[in-house]
Design an enzyme around this catalytic site. Structure first.
Site, short mmCIF file in Angstrom:
data_model
loop_
_atom_site.label_atom_id
_atom_site.label_comp_id
_atom_site.label_asym_id
_atom_site.label_seq_id
_atom_site.Cartn_x
_atom_site.Cartn_y
_atom_site.Cartn_z
N ASP A 125 13.80 7.37 5.08
CA ASP A 125 12.83 7.54 4.02
C ASP A 125 11.63 8.32 4.54
O ASP A 125 11.10 8.01 5.60
CB ASP A 125 12.39 6.18 3.47
N HIS A 132 0.27 10.74 -3.14
CA HIS A 132 0.61 9.35 -2.79
C HIS A 132 -0.01 8.97 -1.44
O HIS A 132 -0.61 7.90 -1.30
CB HIS A 132 2.13 9.19 -2.74
N ARG A 141 -6.81 1.70 3.42
CA ARG A 141 -7.70 1.89 4.57
C ARG A 141 -9.10 2.33 4.16
O ARG A 141 -9.95 2.60 5.01
CB ARG A 141 -7.08 2.91 5.55
N GLU A 197 8.89 2.69 -5.71
CA GLU A 197 8.47 4.01 -5.27
C GLU A 197 9.39 5.02 -5.95
O GLU A 197 10.61 4.97 -5.78
CB GLU A 197 8.49 4.13 -3.75
N GLU A 199 11.15 8.29 -6.16
CA GLU A 199 11.55 9.30 -5.18
C GLU A 199 12.80 10.04 -5.66
O GLU A 199 13.49 9.59 -6.57
CB GLU A 199 11.86 8.65 -3.82
N ASP A 231 12.64 3.30 -4.06
CA ASP A 231 12.47 2.62 -2.77
C ASP A 231 11.60 1.37 -3.01
O ASP A 231 10.39 1.40 -2.79
CB ASP A 231 11.82 3.60 -1.79
N ARG A 235 4.55 -4.81 -0.95
CA ARG A 235 3.31 -4.31 -0.32
C ARG A 235 2.65 -5.34 0.59
O ARG A 235 2.01 -4.96 1.58
CB ARG A 235 2.31 -3.91 -1.42
N GLN A 238 4.71 -5.48 3.76
CA GLN A 238 4.48 -4.18 4.44
C GLN A 238 3.10 -4.14 5.09
O GLN A 238 2.96 -3.70 6.24
CB GLN A 238 4.61 -3.06 3.40
N LYS A 251 10.56 -3.00 3.15
CA LYS A 251 11.34 -1.92 2.53
C LYS A 251 12.84 -2.18 2.62
O LYS A 251 13.62 -1.39 2.09
CB LYS A 251 11.05 -0.61 3.27
N THR A 255 17.17 -0.60 -2.19
CA THR A 255 16.87 0.78 -2.58
C THR A 255 17.89 1.13 -3.66
O THR A 255 19.09 0.99 -3.42
CB THR A 255 17.02 1.75 -1.38
N THR A 348 7.35 8.84 -1.93
CA THR A 348 6.86 8.61 -3.28
C THR A 348 6.22 9.86 -3.86
O THR A 348 5.39 10.50 -3.20
CB THR A 348 5.83 7.47 -3.29
N GLU A 362 -0.53 2.43 -6.79
CA GLU A 362 -1.47 3.48 -7.20
C GLU A 362 -1.87 3.33 -8.67
O GLU A 362 -3.05 3.46 -9.02
CB GLU A 362 -0.86 4.87 -6.98
CA CA Z 1 9.28 5.30 0.26
#
Ligand code: CA
Length: 419
Positions: A125, A132, A141, A197, A199, A231, A235, A238, A251, A255, A348, A362
């Protein structure tokens, strides 16, 4: 390019996903029969496995459609893929003289159950959506600045092939360790921040050799086709686990891919320009013919009780910063062997505006701005029973090239006594 007309009347519908221009590869079964390879045409599936068995279709010296996956066709290489496409055009074009012999190999799609169209060798991935990456930086962050390597390297991680499933498969909410910023110790339980996600997945058709890099031009020739790819991401799991080695359990639990693999030949009219570059790429990543495509993408969400699905995002595959061929060339540049059936997720795909974001993280900005569904319900992350669906199509002049829905519903987490 215009609609190419077929004698299968439903294939001439301008809003349909599977005109003669498309001819995507899938694996289907009917009424509990064994799964077999088929090609979508309008509202029907052409049973190409049955045709090969009956001697009506020959792609190679040996049988390659006598297995319920397309890997043996992939291994034949791009000349054979082109040959198959030309043969299928001949069979299905409006002026075909063979339609009487073929009618018995057409199965209504609504009667078919779809299966994984390939054996996934390995799943990698990537992280090629710039909007994104900036959004995730801002949310997680506190800064939208891209990591120092981002403009130079197609960033990725090695994922799990074992949990790649076909559209329609339920996904179990994962268990795992999480820790909020103000907690002293981690806790264990079902993920509370479950996400999608949006994709596009690229499927490697022909492989490369261990120790041998490939060029971006070679990489383009190696790609058998594209799928929609969700995907699924936890969160909270993660966020606790990802430093310093990147995504792992957050993750690894699922998928989802669309049931139909769309060939580069079908997407060729929709090839588009590469994005503007802030910095020059190193020569091994340059493409003389950029491998980017205009594919309109949509995310839909439906709670268990809602009468219909709400569209929560719209964007386009042309938002990615690195093409699948650039990602593939980068993957192999160290000498990593690539194999038929390798699946590469784009990363993403988000546009610059709210409403164009390819994840709930998001869209609801880390839980700060819950989104509203048509049913009046609000969501920051996915709740049990919610169904998430990805759709995508390339819009031609009077026709569309689609992938079929990429959908999955979330089941409650497993209960483990004593944990
Ligand atoms: Ca991904």
């Amino acid at each position: 390019m215009k609609l190419m007309r077929s004698w299968v009347e439903s294939a001439n519908n301008p809003d349909g996903e599977f005109p003669l221009n498309n001819l995507p590869y899938g694996v289907f079964s009917v009424a509990g029969d064994a799964p077999r390879c088929g090609v979508a045409i309008g509202d029907m599936i052409l049973d190409v496995a049955g045709m090969e068995a009956a001697g009506l279709l020959r792609i190679a010296d040996d049988f390659v459609l006598d297995v319920p996956f397309w890997n043996e066709v992939m291994e034949l290489g791009p000349d054979a893929w082109q040959r198959l496409r030309i043969i299928l055009f001949g069979f299905l074009t409006e002026a075909s003289e063979t339609k009487d012999a073929l009618t018995r190999y057409l199965v209504p799609r609504e009667k078919a159950r779809m299966h994984m169209p390939l054996l996934v060798a390995e799943y990698t991935d990537f992280y090629a959506g710039m909007h994104h990456a900036k959004n995730m930086g801002a949310i997680m962050r506190g800064s939208p600045d891209l990591p120092a390597n981002w403009l130079h390297i197609p960033i990725g991680y090695n994922g799990r092939a074992s949990s790649v499933v076909v559209s329609g498969t339920d996904i179990r909410r994962p268990l795992g360790q999480t820790k909020t910023a103000d907690a002293k110790v981690p806790e264990f339980g079902p993920s509370k921040r479950l996400d999608i996600e949006l994709e596009i997945g690229a499927i490697v058709g022909t492989g490369s050799s261990l120790g041998q890099p490939i060029t971006t031009a070679q990489a383009q020739e190696m790609i058998f086709g594209y799928v929609l790819l969700n995907d699924w991401s936890a969160r909270d799991i993660q966020g606790w686990e990802y430093q310093p080695l990147g995504p792992f359990q957050g993750k690894a639990f699922g998928t989802t891919i669309s049931p139909w693999i769309v060939s580069p030949a079908a997407l060729e009219p929709f090839r588009c320009a590469a994005p503007a570059r802030e910095v020059p790429l190193l020569p091994y990543l340059e493409e003389t013919r950029p491998g980017f495509y205009n594919i309109e993408l949509e995310v839909l969400m439906q709670s268990e009780g809602a009468a219909s699905a709400s569209t929560i995002a719209r964007t386009n595959y042309n938002r990615v910063y690195f093409s699948a061929a650039q990602q593939l060339a980068h993957h192999a540049v160290c000498g990593c062997e690539m194999n038929p059936g390798d699946l590469l997720g784009s990363g993403t795909i988000s546009g610059p505006e709210a409403g164009e974001f390819g994840s709930l993280m998001e869209l609801a900005w880390g839980g700060k701005k819950p989104i509203k569904l048509d049913s009046g319900e609000t969501r920051s992350f996915i709740e049990d029973g919610d169904r998430l669906t990805l759709r995508g199509h390339a819009q031609g002049d009077g026709f569309r090239i689609g992938f079929g829905d990429c959908t999955g519903r979330i089941l409650p987490a497993v209960s483990m006594p004593g944990w």
